[in-house]
Design an enzyme around this catalytic site. Sequence first.
Site, PDB file in Angstrom:
ATOM      1  N   ASN A  52       0.848  -1.187   0.000  1.00  0.00           N
ATOM      2  CA  ASN A  52       0.000   0.000   0.000  1.00  0.00           C
ATOM      3  C   ASN A  52       0.884   1.238   0.000  1.00  0.00           C
ATOM      4  O   ASN A  52       1.344   1.690   1.033  1.00  0.00           O
ATOM      5  CB  ASN A  52      -0.911  -0.018   1.227  1.00  0.00           C
ATOM      6  CG  ASN A  52      -1.981   1.053   1.151  1.00  0.00           C
ATOM      7  OD1 ASN A  52      -1.776   2.097   0.537  1.00  0.00           O
ATOM      8  ND2 ASN A  52      -3.114   0.791   1.778  1.00  0.00           N
ATOM      9  N   ASP A  53       1.086   1.773  -1.201  1.00  0.00           N
ATOM     10  CA  ASP A  53       1.958   2.940  -1.370  1.00  0.00           C
ATOM     11  C   ASP A  53       1.568   4.106  -0.482  1.00  0.00           C
ATOM     12  O   ASP A  53       2.368   5.002  -0.238  1.00  0.00           O
ATOM     13  CB  ASP A  53       1.833   3.461  -2.811  1.00  0.00           C
ATOM     14  CG  ASP A  53       2.747   2.737  -3.769  1.00  0.00           C
ATOM     15  OD1 ASP A  53       3.782   2.239  -3.330  1.00  0.00           O
ATOM     16  OD2 ASP A  53       2.396   2.679  -4.959  1.00  0.00           O
ATOM     17  N   CYS A  54       0.343   4.117  -0.060  1.00  0.00           N
ATOM     18  CA  CYS A  54      -0.179   5.300   0.626  1.00  0.00           C
ATOM     19  C   CYS A  54      -0.222   5.150   2.136  1.00  0.00           C
ATOM     20  O   CYS A  54      -0.645   6.064   2.841  1.00  0.00           O
ATOM     21  CB  CYS A  54      -1.568   5.623   0.089  1.00  0.00           C
ATOM     22  SG  CYS A  54      -1.485   5.995  -1.661  1.00  0.00           S
TER      23      CYS A  54
END
Length: 810
Positions: free
Chosen positions: A482-484
């Site tokens: 999850n890049d975020c």
Amino acid sequence: MKFGYFDDKKREYVISTPQTPYPWINYLGNGAFFSIISNTSGGYSFYRDARLRRITRYRYNNIPLDSNGKYFYIRDEQTLWSPSWKPAKTELDKYECRHGLGYSTFLGEKNLCRAQVTCFVPDEANAEIQLLTLENLSQKTKKLKIHSFVEWCLWNALEDNTNFQRNFSTGQVEIEGSTLYHKTEFRERRNHYAFYHVNTPIKGYDTDREKFLGLYNGIEAPDAVMNGTAYNTEAHGWSPIASHFIEVDLKPGEKKQLVFVLGYVELPDKDKFFGNQIINKTPAKEIISRYDTADKALASLQLVVNKWEKLLGGYQTSTPDEKFNRMVNIWNQYQCVVTYYFSRSASYFESGIGRGMGFRDSNQDLLGFMHIMPQLAKQRIIDIASTQFEDGGAYHQYQPLTKRGNSDVGGNFNDDPLWLIAAVSAYIRETGDTDILAESVPFDNNENNKASLFEHLKRSFDHVINNLGPHKLPLIGRADWNDCLNLNCFSNNPDESFQITENKSGGAAESVFIAGMFIKYGREYAEVCNLMKNPGEAKRAVRYVEEMVASVDQHGWDGEWFLRAYDYFGEKVGSHTCEESKIFIEPQGFCIMAGIGLDDGRATKTLESVNKYLACDHGIVLNYPAFTKYYIQYGEISSYPQGYKENAGVFSHNNPWVIIAETLVGNGDRAYDYFSRISPAHTEDKSELRKMEPYVFAQMIAGKEAYKPGEAKNSWLTGAAAWTFVAASQYILGVRPGFYGLEVDPCIPKQWKEISVTRKYRNAVYEIKIMNGSGKGKGVKEMIVDGAKVTGNVLPVFSDGKTHKVEVAI
Ligand code: GLC
Ligand code: GLC
């Protein structure tokens, strides 16, 4: 509401109106030359790299949307129209766009004149072919005036979009007969040019955009076209284009065909010019000569069609659900090939100048591609591994042309290294080729610093062990899948990027998701060690895996589901004790895929929680309840309005993890149900809401807490392609490559009585018929291979080039 239909026999999606809810696109390409093409003929072409070698120009987020492409104008007396509706936008008597595998066709009819354009990129040349067929359906002779149109890009798409003080003075062209050449910067360091040709004498041409259009006109009504002429302009600077002007007379019933070739040529330095700055046109003419008749073009198109038939033949199924069949047999595999080529670089949502090939993304894309072109998969693995650092860490992305890693979107995404193990394991299970492990592969592209691919895997594995946090769980670094979820990157400055800021570098945030990955891929790594006859290393790996299982048991379980992470302060993320986002999807899917909780009821409990809190009509949302305000300690995730993207959108990519988990607990009905919620074919009737193409997965569908639940975005370039194919083919249909043979372990809906799968595997064909006599949908009772009973559920590796009949009873 639908805007077209599937033609499964031809493997096409047929679009019956140009006004789809969003441009619906297709990809044409041969591995080097590519075109993106929309259902109104918008889009662009490039060679290998959409940023560094952009051939034609496109304007993203333009007004109106999608208003640059490769176009034809047809002037028939006073009526001006286009076979793809755009750019003229004259209402057509008939319009049809067919997106097929590697080609697209546009059929337009106006005033008893029919025009069909067939576009494809041949395998054998760096070019796009447009075959234009004109037919007079009337009783009168028609005198048509045809203008073609492409706008050149000045090669570097980022510069082209920004550096106008330079760009407007560099453009250069050459014109020879019916071929219009684009040679901007060829005199300096570039060794490539492009050309646009038609196989008939032309009445005129234009290469200067402003003159062709008229400075204040739109693309729908260029001056030259409106005046029924061409100005024979030669561009110097500004914006070079290529437009042929052709007159075609058609008697009643008569049909004529024109072949246009848009090509790209590279030349060695010494061969660039013929005399004084005149470009060497020999290679262009060679390409042109291959397609100088319609028959030659059609023969080449047939090769493309045949190629795709062969490529998809490695996995074909027949189930009672035709939508499921068309996803598995055609469109999902097609999308896997497209994501293989483009990772996250060029689509209608990825501008081609932003992200290149992702370390994490490209490894995962291979999971759905391995069986299609294993040789290419092997090369890709080597390319990716070559960017890895000595300590096992990774650049997050690299540029496809240079194959060099870059830090444009930061590094230290601590899941990255493990995806390399996933890809290599899948490659070996598919091919049996363990030689790949001995390949000598550089670190950080340094040819003087190399090690075996096996050593790279070991570094990947050790990277996790060397980066454990206070709970003995893996440190998350900048983010994991999850890049975020940026737990060490605190930002209250709108001018900095969440991914590049890592201001809590001593950060101790930990990821339960990476723990799940480590357990799953750590076990596969141990298997690989065994294959390498290295039991010592296998044992070491298993020991660490077992320790990680213990850490998850102790610190990763929240009571009814798996925790997501520990943040910088050691607080739980994704726990019932949290204020918002009490549950996240990622660790639920992955921990169960890693086998955690399968024997003690936690897996089924977890999946009930997923069903209760995360599942909605449009798929399974990423987290729940959505973040309604900004939490600085969580990073980008809570920057999104609720229901979108990583903040409680349906992220199609990780839905298949839950689908796979459902098959592991034996719930085929639910696995299939979840599949059908995100599957484009199954939601075709909702096209108006969904907006995206009904033949490919979209990265994100707005979640249940969004303003507009069910509205999708970001189609095509998503890990959803590979993972849904894995979920459907290997877990629902259950035919999956193992290290020692082809495993058969279906988990299908209870009411499916019988299914069949044809699978090519290690140089043999397996025709597998699965009978669900028990109605349970899972649990292989008996397996008969070529008439003889075998024990267990693993099909032997025959490697004999023959077809084997398999009957399976469940
Ligand atoms: C995008 C990225 C992918 C990431 C996902 C979740 O799809 O390409 O790498 O895992 O978003 O943030
Ligand atoms: C992923 C996410 C996106 C984020 C990006 C940053 O692609 O989907 O939301 O902005 O990563 O790299």
